[in-house]
Design an enzyme around this catalytic site. Structure first.
Site, PDB file in Angstrom:
ATOM      1  N   GLN A   1       0.818  -1.204   0.000  1.00  0.00           N
ATOM      2  CA  GLN A   1       0.000   0.000   0.000  1.00  0.00           C
ATOM      3  C   GLN A   1       0.859   1.264   0.000  1.00  0.00           C
ATOM      4  OE1 GLN A   1      -2.226  -0.533   3.694  1.00  0.00           O
ATOM      5  NE2 GLN A   1      -0.390  -1.416   4.613  1.00  0.00           N
TER       6      GLN A   1
ATOM      7  N   TYR B   1     -10.138   5.885  20.129  1.00  0.00           N
ATOM      8  CA  TYR B   1     -10.335   4.785  19.178  1.00  0.00           C
ATOM      9  C   TYR B   1      -9.837   3.480  19.799  1.00  0.00           C
ATOM     10  CZ  TYR B   1      -9.795   1.784  15.102  1.00  0.00           C
ATOM     11  OH  TYR B   1      -9.876   0.726  14.232  1.00  0.00           O
TER      12      TYR B   1
ATOM     13  N   ASP C   1      -0.020   0.058  13.443  1.00  0.00           N
ATOM     14  CA  ASP C   1       0.322   1.358  14.033  1.00  0.00           C
ATOM     15  C   ASP C   1       0.832   1.213  15.460  1.00  0.00           C
ATOM     16  OD1 ASP C   1      -2.134   1.538  15.844  1.00  0.00           O
ATOM     17  OD2 ASP C   1      -3.054   1.339  13.863  1.00  0.00           O
TER      18      ASP C   1
ATOM     19  N   ASP D   1       1.192 -12.643   6.763  1.00  0.00           N
ATOM     20  CA  ASP D   1      -0.238 -12.675   6.459  1.00  0.00           C
ATOM     21  C   ASP D   1      -0.978 -13.310   7.641  1.00  0.00           C
ATOM     22  OD1 ASP D   1      -2.781 -13.471   5.627  1.00  0.00           O
ATOM     23  OD2 ASP D   1      -2.130 -13.859   3.576  1.00  0.00           O
ATOM     24  N   CYS D   2      -1.878 -12.578   8.251  1.00  0.00           N
ATOM     25  CA  CYS D   2      -2.521 -13.066   9.475  1.00  0.00           C
ATOM     26  C   CYS D   2      -3.314 -14.355   9.243  1.00  0.00           C
ATOM     27  CB  CYS D   2      -3.376 -11.987  10.125  1.00  0.00           C
ATOM     28  SG  CYS D   2      -4.853 -11.528   9.197  1.00  0.00           S
TER      29      CYS D   2
ATOM     30  N   ASP E   1      -7.967  -5.721  13.792  1.00  0.00           N
ATOM     31  CA  ASP E   1      -7.517  -4.323  13.677  1.00  0.00           C
ATOM     32  C   ASP E   1      -6.855  -4.124  12.314  1.00  0.00           C
ATOM     33  OD1 ASP E   1      -7.144  -1.707  14.441  1.00  0.00           O
ATOM     34  OD2 ASP E   1      -5.318  -2.101  15.579  1.00  0.00           O
TER      35      ASP E   1
ATOM     36  N   GLU F   1     -15.956  11.527  12.847  1.00  0.00           N
ATOM     37  CA  GLU F   1     -17.290  10.942  12.900  1.00  0.00           C
ATOM     38  C   GLU F   1     -17.338   9.880  13.988  1.00  0.00           C
ATOM     39  OE1 GLU F   1     -18.397   8.618   9.407  1.00  0.00           O
ATOM     40  OE2 GLU F   1     -16.289   8.315   8.935  1.00  0.00           O
TER      41      GLU F   1
END
Lengths: 366, 366
Positions: free
Chosen positions: A152, A181, A205, A259-260, A280, A356
């Site tokens: 990405q 969050y 993160d 890769d999970c 997540d 939001e």
């Protein structure tokens, strides 16, 4: 370097825009009024059609260009655009725009009028969509970091009020402002993590891992595919992830880059189970699958997650913006397809950097 | 009824836009690429100038109209606009827009590209500015109430996620989501209102009065100029104001409809003093004074407020968005001019319906 685009629209009586003659009349009123702000206004081009109404291009010295459409349904749109060199004052300030809106509405006898705040184009990316595709302008002043990983586009942008923000493929992920969050996702004060075994899917993160470790779990394993996301966050988001991304393995946790789904398959084969599994991951699978297959991916994650969950375990994840009713319904539909059956509760929080309210899910075996 | 406007912009190498010939080349590439999405694309008009670069109008069946500017400084802006009848799918969906952005960026060899979320024009007002004039789109679905009082335009709009919102002269004031605003303004948990005498300047939405009364003050007097604001809020915002706007006088409080400065003068003449004075007026004076005189108004409010304050009293008020550094500095400058001298502390909260962090002031005699 930036251009400014200022958009106005007015709702007019339909009877005033139904035929070409009437639209010409409206255009004339408009032009007269615009000349108060742009004394050298010239008409460069106009076009008319029965089905699509009137369109014209006006300009002042070819510098400020104004396009106007008068739709036969009683709608007039006006787009004003000019180049604004750095440090110069805008031609259409907030107050000038407002007063132009008011005078136009008056002269056009509009039923309603609207001036959108000026849009800035050409410098730093500052416009991002909410989960229901509304436009939100962030007070971003710097692109702190940018790279493209095999998975990405990764950007860290600095917002004056939200701090550093992680942007993946041009969508907001988390910012320094977003402790709420993580706390809502983990149900701080509701769930008890002491001595528990936890698996995080994604979480690159580092914020969730950082907060969980404060609650004395027995062990946390985190499965994150993108090494470069972790490097970026370790460097630029350490107010929310501390130093947990510095080391990849301690007595308390292990971060596995991979890769999970593959790792969950391994855990299933080994019979390894967790008290908590956290979904997540980013909303849209980063595997490059077509959007339509997004739900297949989400269901795959669900299915594997529940196979590595102890019978009294919990799967905790974010849903979507609370305004995305359809998407949330589809999400819950996927949960309904699971076997063995599951049940869920939800919590909500207004996430500052998403601007939001967001819905979170707590899923257990039924 | 609405038009959709989708804006794209691309930063190009300056060397590719410096002269007319080069801009023509860029325009050609752009047109070729657009034809993939709009197969019947026609060039209706173009204009070129040394100082202001290239401008063109393209359209498909005069229905979708595309304007393009290529500024010589290496910036290309593209505006796509069409009429979207109710219930119809947009021509440029989120995904089509994104993929058009990507393919254009690739073909134009752009240094950066941006597609703004689609702007909807012609139906309900949904775009409001943040305190620093950023555009924010609200998920407003209904105009619940609208009237024009002698002082201002009053609207109650319903947001799907924020509840009913009070809009005064087209600016956001408070919404049902904003308990945090009132709690931060009053410093809940920090200030002790029990047995205290309190004066509210403004506060027509009733939320502050409602929350203060929960803390057993001796008496609250509220000075609000606009009767119609109170009627609107009493009817449409009672989740945040309860029934306090129903009655104008009880043993615990009195609501006086009038100019707060006039009433403060009266209190000064009578020697009436308060433990707390709240500045809960709208940002810009509603008296119709030019914006430049805004600070005069604010200073007048300050001066009178401190004259009705007991020596150990506190003046509590909102400042502005924390991103409005200049405006906050001017505000503090005004505080610095007061005699006798005052000192202040500040608190912050992210206010959901403002979609930004806001600064609040607690001012006492120095």
């Amino acid at each position: 370097m930036a251009a400014q685009t200022i958009l106005f629209d007015f709702t007019l009586d339909k009877d005033k825009t139904a035929d070409a003659q009437q639209r010409q009349e409206v255009a004339k009123i408009l032009r007269n009024e615009l000349e108060h702000v742009f004394p050298q206004l010239e008409l460069a081009y106009s076009m008319e059609s029965e089905e699509n109404g009137y369109f014209s291009v006006l300009h002042e010295n070819k510098d400020t260009i104004i396009t106007c459409r008068i739709f036969q349904h009683g709608l007039l749109t006006l787009n004003v655009e000019y180049y604004l060199p750095d440090g110069k004052e805008p031609i259409i300030s907030f107050d000038i725009g407002k007063s132009l809106e008011n005078s136009l509405a008056l002269k056009l006898k509009a039923l309603r009028g609207q001036k959108l705040p000026a849009l800035k184009r050409g410098d730093v990316a500052r416009y991002f969509p909410s989960s229901d595709e509304r436009i939100i302008e962030y007070d971003i002043d710097t692109l702190v970091y940018e790279t493209r990983s095999p998975f990405q586009k990764i950007q860290i942008m600095h917002s004056k009020t939200l701090g550093n923000m992680l942007i993946l493929d041009e969508l907001q992920n988390i910012a320094e402002s977003d402790l709420i969050y993580t706390e809502t996702l983990m149900g701080r004060g509701i769930e008890n993590y002491e001595g528990k075994e936890i698996c995080i899917l994604g979480g690159g993160d580092g914020a969730l891992l950082y907060e969980l470790l404060k609650e004395n779990p027995k062990h946390v394993v985190m499965l994150e595919i993108d090494e470069l996301v972790m490097q970026a966050c370790n460097k630029h988001l350490n107010s929310i992830c501390g130093d947990v991304l510095e080391k990849r393995k301690t007595d308390q946790y292990e971060i596995i880059v991979g890769d999970c789904v593959e790792y969950m398959k391994k855990f299933i084969a080994e019979g390894r189970k967790f008290d908590y599994v956290f979904g997540d991951l980013t909303d849209i699978p980063i595997s490059g699958a077509p959007i339509g297959e997004c739900w297949d991916f989400i269901r795959t994650i669900f299915e594997h997650s529940f196979k590595v969950l102890k019978p009294d375990g919990k799967y905790l994840t974010h849903g979507n913006g609370t305004s995305c009713i359809e998407s949330l319904e589809l999400f819950e539909e996927q949960l309904g397809l699971l076997k063995p059956k599951v049940k869920f509760t939800t919590t909500k929080a207004f996430v500052p950097s998403f601007m939001e309210e967001w819905l979170f899910y707590q899923v257990t075996f039924a």
